[in-house]
Design a protein around this motif. Structure first.
Motif, PDB file in Angstrom:
ATOM      1  N   ASN A  80       0.852  -1.190   0.000  1.00 28.61           N
ATOM      2  CA  ASN A  80       0.000   0.000   0.000  1.00 28.61           C
ATOM      3  C   ASN A  80       0.893   1.246   0.000  1.00 28.61           C
ATOM      4  O   ASN A  80       2.116   1.146   0.096  1.00 28.61           O
ATOM      5  CB  ASN A  80      -0.988  -0.010   1.174  1.00 28.61           C
ATOM      6  N   GLY A 130      -9.955   2.172   7.225  1.00 30.94           N
ATOM      7  CA  GLY A 130     -10.541   0.843   7.249  1.00 30.94           C
ATOM      8  C   GLY A 130     -10.154   0.030   6.027  1.00 30.94           C
ATOM      9  O   GLY A 130      -9.974   0.574   4.939  1.00 30.94           O
ATOM     10  N   GLU A 131      -9.992  -1.260   6.211  1.00 30.71           N
ATOM     11  CA  GLU A 131      -9.615  -2.202   5.157  1.00 30.71           C
ATOM     12  C   GLU A 131      -8.243  -1.886   4.549  1.00 30.71           C
ATOM     13  O   GLU A 131      -7.968  -2.255   3.417  1.00 30.71           O
ATOM     14  CB  GLU A 131     -10.687  -2.277   4.079  1.00 30.71           C
ATOM     15  N   GLY A 132      -7.390  -1.161   5.282  1.00 31.57           N
ATOM     16  CA  GLY A 132      -6.020  -0.911   4.833  1.00 31.57           C
ATOM     17  C   GLY A 132      -5.866   0.149   3.762  1.00 31.57           C
ATOM     18  O   GLY A 132      -4.794   0.294   3.185  1.00 31.57           O
TER      19      GLY A 132
END
Length: 184
Positions: free
Chosen positions: A4, A65-67
């Motif tokens: 990410n 949220g969710e990376g």
């Protein structure tokens, strides 16, 4: 590099590459995932706000949220980027000489005559000997995976983890000349 934008940005600063936070491509526009602000540019701030401090990176790339986090852009100046036609670049990176001492290579769209055309972008320590038309200007930004540029995914052809350092421009010139003559 990272999976990410935060991980990518942290890995960049560990290598001494200044970075900026970038937006995400959502539908047909750029969106800052932190503020939900729609924009017309991948970069969320000007290059004079580039950072090299890991604590500042963690502040500028919050993980939602969710990376989900912002994408990462390297700021050119201490590093150099040069665009090469993809097939030519693949022949260079597949050569034994290049594999013995690689430099990072990003596959990304580059605007040419109103079109987005994928190019291999070599990350180098200098632009010595290279054609100025192929070299990204100083203070330009280089989107790094997993960024998306106008709907086109940016990906590594040669990730930095496989490289001990950066190649100089003159060395890439020799690789490209050898590729053209079949002597790589």
């Amino acid at each position: 590099m990272g999976s990410n934008g935060l991980e990518t940005a942290l890995e960049c600063v560990a290598r001494g590459w200044p970075v900026l936070p970038g937006a995400l491509w959502v539908g047909d526009t750029y969106v800052d995932p932190v503020t939900n602000f729609d924009g017309d540019s991948l970069a969320l701030c000007s290059v004079d706000r580039a950072v090299l401090d890991p604590d500042e990176v963690r502040r500028m790339w919050p993980v939602l949220g969710e990376g989900v986090t912002r994408s990462a852009l390297a700021v050119l100046g201490t590093i150099v980027a040069v665009a090469v036609e993809p097939e030519r670049a693949r022949r260079v990176v597949e050569s034994e000489r290049f594999r013995a001492s690689p430099t990072p290579v990003v596959m990304m769209p580059v605007p040419l005559v109103g079109l987005m055309i994928e190019h291999a972008v070599f990350v180098l320590s200098s632009s010595d000997g290279l054609d100025d038309e192929l070299v990204f200007p100083p203070n330009a930004t280089l989107p790094l995976p997993p960024a998306v540029v106008e709907g086109y995914e940016v990906r590594w052809l040669v990730p930095p983890a496989r490289c001990d350092g950066l190649m100089a421009g003159q060395e890439l010139v020799r690789f490209l000349a050898g590729e053209a003559t079949g002597r790589n």
